[in-house]
Design a protein around this motif. Structure first.
Motif, PDB file in Angstrom:
ATOM      1  N   ARG A 166      46.676  23.115  28.176  1.00 63.27           N
ATOM      2  CA  ARG A 166      46.919  23.068  29.617  1.00 63.27           C
ATOM      3  C   ARG A 166      48.027  22.052  29.869  1.00 63.27           C
ATOM      4  O   ARG A 166      47.883  20.886  29.522  1.00 63.27           O
ATOM      5  CB  ARG A 166      45.653  22.668  30.377  1.00 63.27           C
ATOM      6  CG  ARG A 166      45.850  22.626  31.899  1.00 63.27           C
ATOM      7  CD  ARG A 166      44.687  21.965  32.613  1.00 63.27           C
ATOM      8  NE  ARG A 166      43.467  22.746  32.512  1.00 63.27           N
ATOM      9  CZ  ARG A 166      42.313  22.269  32.048  1.00 63.27           C
ATOM     10  NH1 ARG A 166      42.247  21.014  31.608  1.00 63.27           N
ATOM     11  NH2 ARG A 166      41.245  23.034  31.992  1.00 63.27           N
ATOM     12  N   ASP A 167      49.129  22.500  30.436  1.00 62.47           N
ATOM     13  CA  ASP A 167      50.271  21.622  30.714  1.00 62.47           C
ATOM     14  C   ASP A 167      50.741  20.905  29.446  1.00 62.47           C
ATOM     15  O   ASP A 167      51.110  19.717  29.479  1.00 62.47           O
ATOM     16  CB  ASP A 167      49.932  20.610  31.803  1.00 62.47           C
ATOM     17  CG  ASP A 167      49.552  21.271  33.124  1.00 62.47           C
ATOM     18  OD1 ASP A 167      50.124  22.334  33.428  1.00 62.47           O
ATOM     19  OD2 ASP A 167      48.692  20.717  33.834  1.00 62.47           O
ATOM     20  N   GLY A 168      50.680  21.591  28.326  1.00 60.97           N
ATOM     21  CA  GLY A 168      51.149  21.027  27.071  1.00 60.97           C
ATOM     22  C   GLY A 168      50.177  20.094  26.391  1.00 60.97           C
ATOM     23  O   GLY A 168      50.508  19.511  25.352  1.00 60.97           O
TER      24      GLY A 168
END
Length: 212
Positions: A166-168
């Motif tokens: 999630r988001d990297g």
């Protein structure tokens, strides 16, 4: 209450130590023998022990197949045991005869690794390819342990299913890793909160915890 561990006179139905030292991450260890036999077993005496180099360890009660194969080949894999895979993980803990694959017993798929010959669990969202750096019996007050055997390995490769990013960032709540408690109990991580480490003793720079 208080009790001395050498006497173990706690008066409780079961020894509470493993329930106190909990939750413990589960090292779902996969190995392959020199002869080609695959093995898979969960270990709750497991953890990350260093970041540079990246070292992990697992401790076996007796030199079982996982420790034997890891030492003889110099390789093993840590697979993330998750809530959706809880039944398969539990089935893989059965004491199967040597040569019988726990992958088959648990209904799991062997997936090839990149840098080691040991297989990984295809269904697991993360796996760590490791090469053995040390193996030994830990010391107690009376000398080397007659039962515990520790294997330390360096992580040389990491597999991640992008669905748990999630988001990297690796999202623990999406992966739902299992942890071991005491007795026959387990837990699953679904809620995560964040705390910033303080830079000064007065902790005036700490931001409020961000609880998803």
């Amino acid at each position: 209450m208080f009790y001395e561990t050498d006497r173990n006179e706690h008066g409780l139905p079961h020894d509470p130590l493993k329930a106190i030292v909990a939750p413990r991450p589960i090292g779902w260890i996969s190995t392959r023998s020199k002869g080609g036999a695959a093995n898979l077993a969960p270990y709750s005496f497991f953890n990350l022990v260093a970041d540079d180099p990246k070292l992990v360890m697992f401790s076996s009660s007796g030199i079982k197949d996982s420790a034997t194969f890891a030492v003889e080949t110099g390789e093993f894999v840590i697979n993330l045991a998750t809530y959706p895979l809880r039944e398969a993980m539990n089935r893989s803990s059965a004491a199967a005869p040597r040569g019988v694959s726990e992958f088959e017993i648990a209904g799991l798929t062997e997936a090839p690794c990149r840098l080691v010959r040991a297989p990984r669990v295809a269904e697991s969202p993360a796996a760590l390819e490791c090469k053995v750096t040390q193996s030994f019996r830990p010391m107690g007050l009376d000398g080397p342990s007659p039962s515990a055997f520790i294997v330390i390995g360096q992580v040389v490769g990491v597999h991640i299913d992008e669905r748990v990013l999630r988001d990297g960032l690796f999202a623990t709540d999406l992966a739902e890793p299992l942890t071991r408690l005491g007795y026959l109990d387990y837990a699953v991580t679904r809620e995560v909160f964040t705390m910033r480490r303080p830079k000064r003793p007065d902790a005036s720079d700490i931001a409020p915890a961000d609880v998803p």
